[in-house]
Enzyme design. Structure first.
Site, PDB file in Angstrom:
ATOM      1  CD  GLU A  10      -2.676  -1.295   2.487  1.00  0.00           C
ATOM      2  OE1 GLU A  10      -3.874  -2.214   2.119  1.00  0.00           O
ATOM      3  OE2 GLU A  10      -2.224  -0.838   4.228  1.00  0.00           O
ATOM      4  CG  ASN A  43      -3.827  -3.295   8.919  1.00  0.00           C
ATOM      5  OD1 ASN A  43      -3.954  -4.311   8.055  1.00  0.00           O
ATOM      6  ND2 ASN A  43      -2.829  -2.311   9.532  1.00  0.00           N
TER       7      ASN A  43
HETATM    8  C1  LIG Z   1      -0.380  -5.782  10.450  1.00  0.00           C
HETATM    9  C2  LIG Z   1      -0.260  -5.047   9.755  1.00  0.00           C
HETATM   10  O1  LIG Z   1      -0.126  -4.338   9.199  1.00  0.00           O
HETATM   11  C3  LIG Z   1      -0.435  -6.040   7.897  1.00  0.00           C
HETATM   12  C4  LIG Z   1      -0.953  -7.428   7.893  1.00  0.00           C
HETATM   13  O2  LIG Z   1       0.411  -7.776   7.330  1.00  0.00           O
HETATM   14  S1  LIG Z   1      -1.942  -8.341   8.604  1.00  0.00           S
HETATM   15  C5  LIG Z   1      -0.897 -10.124   7.669  1.00  0.00           C
HETATM   16  C6  LIG Z   1      -0.658  -9.999   6.330  1.00  0.00           C
HETATM   17  N1  LIG Z   1      -0.509 -11.336   6.395  1.00  0.00           N
HETATM   18  C7  LIG Z   1      -1.536 -12.742   5.994  1.00  0.00           C
HETATM   19  O3  LIG Z   1      -2.792 -12.622   6.012  1.00  0.00           O
HETATM   20  C8  LIG Z   1      -1.167 -13.596   5.941  1.00  0.00           C
HETATM   21  C9  LIG Z   1      -2.135 -14.865   5.514  1.00  0.00           C
HETATM   22  N2  LIG Z   1      -1.863 -16.468   5.722  1.00  0.00           N
HETATM   23  C10 LIG Z   1      -1.072 -16.989   4.373  1.00  0.00           C
HETATM   24  O4  LIG Z   1      -1.165 -16.136   3.763  1.00  0.00           O
HETATM   25  C11 LIG Z   1      -0.176 -17.579   5.087  1.00  0.00           C
HETATM   26  O5  LIG Z   1      -0.727 -18.607   6.165  1.00  0.00           O
HETATM   27  C12 LIG Z   1       1.658 -17.565   5.453  1.00  0.00           C
HETATM   28  C13 LIG Z   1       2.224 -17.432   3.929  1.00  0.00           C
HETATM   29  C14 LIG Z   1       2.187 -17.032   5.925  1.00  0.00           C
HETATM   30  C15 LIG Z   1       1.887 -19.225   5.150  1.00  0.00           C
HETATM   31  O6  LIG Z   1       1.708 -20.209   4.060  1.00  0.00           O
HETATM   32  P1  LIG Z   1       1.590 -21.755   4.565  1.00  0.00           P
HETATM   33  O7  LIG Z   1       0.936 -22.189   2.843  1.00  0.00           O
HETATM   34  O8  LIG Z   1       0.501 -22.282   5.573  1.00  0.00           O
HETATM   35  O9  LIG Z   1       2.792 -22.230   5.507  1.00  0.00           O
HETATM   36  P2  LIG Z   1       4.257 -22.784   4.547  1.00  0.00           P
HETATM   37  O10 LIG Z   1       3.977 -23.877   3.236  1.00  0.00           O
HETATM   38  O11 LIG Z   1       4.645 -22.781   5.427  1.00  0.00           O
HETATM   39  O12 LIG Z   1       4.168 -21.658   2.909  1.00  0.00           O
HETATM   40  C16 LIG Z   1       3.891 -21.403   1.723  1.00  0.00           C
HETATM   41  C17 LIG Z   1       5.431 -20.516   1.381  1.00  0.00           C
HETATM   42  O13 LIG Z   1       5.431 -19.539   1.920  1.00  0.00           O
HETATM   43  C18 LIG Z   1       7.035 -18.926   1.645  1.00  0.00           C
HETATM   44  N3  LIG Z   1       7.111 -18.526   2.882  1.00  0.00           N
HETATM   45  C19 LIG Z   1       6.495 -18.228   4.599  1.00  0.00           C
HETATM   46  N4  LIG Z   1       6.942 -17.458   5.096  1.00  0.00           N
HETATM   47  C20 LIG Z   1       8.284 -17.043   4.440  1.00  0.00           C
HETATM   48  C21 LIG Z   1       9.411 -16.400   4.621  1.00  0.00           C
HETATM   49  N5  LIG Z   1       9.373 -15.799   6.284  1.00  0.00           N
HETATM   50  N6  LIG Z   1       9.941 -16.269   3.764  1.00  0.00           N
HETATM   51  C22 LIG Z   1      10.245 -16.319   2.814  1.00  0.00           C
HETATM   52  N7  LIG Z   1       9.496 -17.505   2.508  1.00  0.00           N
HETATM   53  C23 LIG Z   1       8.242 -17.803   3.935  1.00  0.00           C
HETATM   54  C24 LIG Z   1       7.388 -21.435   2.275  1.00  0.00           C
HETATM   55  O14 LIG Z   1       8.552 -20.951   1.804  1.00  0.00           O
HETATM   56  C25 LIG Z   1       6.004 -21.490   1.374  1.00  0.00           C
HETATM   57  O15 LIG Z   1       7.079 -21.252  -0.030  1.00  0.00           O
HETATM   58  P3  LIG Z   1       6.898 -22.390  -0.713  1.00  0.00           P
HETATM   59  O16 LIG Z   1       5.304 -22.496  -1.330  1.00  0.00           O
HETATM   60  O17 LIG Z   1       7.665 -21.796  -2.452  1.00  0.00           O
HETATM   61  O18 LIG Z   1       7.215 -23.218  -0.615  1.00  0.00           O
END
Ligand SMILES: CC(=O)CC(=O)SCCNC(=O)CCNC(=O)[C@H](O)C(C)(C)COP(=O)(O)OP(=O)(O)OC[C@H]1O[C@@H](n2cnc3c(N)ncnc32)[C@H](O)[C@@H]1OP(=O)(O)O
Ligand SMILES: NC(=O)C1=CN([C@@H]2O[C@H](COP(=O)(O)OP(=O)(O)OC[C@H]3O[C@@H](n4cnc5c(N)ncnc54)[C@H](O)[C@@H]3O)[C@@H](O)[C@H]2O)C=CC1
Length: 310
Positions: free
Chosen positions: A177, A215
């Protein structure tokens, strides 16, 4: 040429036209968000200075970046692990660390602030940076909930001030954003949009409204989930299962609150409640307050709504 090798060259073909005029980036606060932003900025060819309060925090942040890069290359360089190792070494070589923020901004094009979600602390930081940074340097905050204009007033460069709001985990989440305040110049705003592109993010333009776009919708949803549990209507586990399987969310609201940090969620909702006391969407939650007072901040402390492996 193998696909992984092509990706490798794309990451390294850093031309100044692709990156606009942003080459040197200073990231202040290298916790959950700052480390992720530093990783992606360095991965896309920028020279990054990471600033935090102690060398110990900075070494942990660098170690976290290296771990995250291992996850990235595991898939991207599956057919060429040696190129993956070279990529990691190159990215890490673009990262330097400092504990003195004023010294760190002396030769920077862009500051991205990702310190604690507290207006007074952010203002104090920017006021000191304003005196130390070159004239052309653009200042931005990654704040989740504080109006950008309230932070920018601490400086004499409101035309070179904006918001860059990244999402957690930064290496995975595609959105950025980009926020402008009335004083932000077109040149600054366009430079920030170009920087977002250079970071391989999809950008959306946001006004300086509470919570910007994501958010403003996501935090009231997460808080209503907590209130549902407070009212005894469902367990956190059942709410999470329901939202994942019934609404297709990758994480349920309690998993997400733990992932974001309960302290950050409390800073957000308390700030909004103070400013808009009559808005029922911004009401604080006794359950969230209790967990934060017990130091149960989510994944980062090993316990929030759930217990986590640290
Ligand atoms: C509060 C604020 O101001 C704003 C915010 O940020 S609000 C929060 C916004 N974020 C969200 O809503 C996150 C929601 N969650 C997700 O999208 C997913 O659960 C997630 C991407 C975090 C994890 O995905 P998952 O499928 O459950 O787990 P996982 O298989 O471990 O990870 C998926 C992929 O992301 C990668 N990944 C996850 N975390 C990572 C990190 N920290 N660094 C690098 N790669 C990462 C994994 O290696 C994996 O890659 P491949 O597909 O290549 O294998
Ligand atoms: N946690 C999340 O999911 C998201 C958080 N944000 C925002 O990003 C900012 C940072 O949040 P997190 O990374 O989660 O916090 P965090 O607590 O993980 O990291 C904050 C870091 O800032 C450092 N710090 C604090 N004051 C400092 C100062 N004066 N100078 C230098 N370093 C300082 C701390 O030592 C710590 O390492 C906040 O404004 C937050 O609202 C934005 C998007 C998502």
């Amino acid at each position: 040429m193998a696909q992984a090798t092509r990706v490798f060259f794309r990451h390294f073909s850093s031309s100044s036209s692709r990156f606009g005029n942003i080459k040197n980036v200073t990231i202040i606060g290298t916790g959950l968000m700052g480390a992720g932003i530093a990783q992606v900025a360095a991965s896309t060819g920028h020279h990054v200075v990471m600033v935090d309060q102690t060398d110990d925090i900075l070494s942990k942040s660098k170690a976290n970046i290296e771990k995250s890069l291992q996850r990235v290359v595991k898939k991207k360089y599956a057919d060429n692990p040696k190129a993956g190792e070279t990529f990691i070494a190159e990215v890490m070589s673009r990262l330097t660390t400092k504990t003195d923020a004023a010294a760190a901004v002396k030769n920077t094009d862009l500051v991205i602030e990702a310190i604690v979600e507290n207006l007074e602390v952010k203002k104090k930081l920017f006021s000191s940076l304003d005196k130390a940074a070159p004239k052309h340097t653009i200042f931005t905050s990654n704040t989740s909930s504080i109006p950008i204009k309230d932070i920018a007033v601490a400086t004499q460069r409101q035309d070179r001030f904006g918001g860059l709001h990244f999402f957690n985990p930064v290496p995975v989440m595609k959105l950025l954003e980009v926020i402008r305040i009335p004083a932000t110049s077109d040149e600054t705003f366009n430079t920030l949009l170009a920087f977002g592109k250079a970071m391989d993010k999809s950008t959306v333009n946001c006004k300086d409204t509470p919570g910007f776009i994501v958010n403003r919708l996501l935090v009231p949803y997460m808080m209503e989930a907590v209130r549902m549990v407070e009212r005894g209507e469902a367990s956190p586990q059942d709410v999470d299962t329901a939202m994942k399987l019934g609404a297709g969310y990758p994480m349920g609201p309690f998993e997400l609150t733990d992932y974001v940090g309960l302290d950050t969620c409390k800073f957000i909702i308390d700030g909004w409640h103070k400013k808009y006391p009559d808005n029922p969407l911004f009401m604080p939650s006794p359950l969230l307050d209790k967990l934060v007072s017990e130091g149960k901040l989510g994944n980062k402390t090993g316990e929030g709504f759930y217990k986590h492996k640290k």
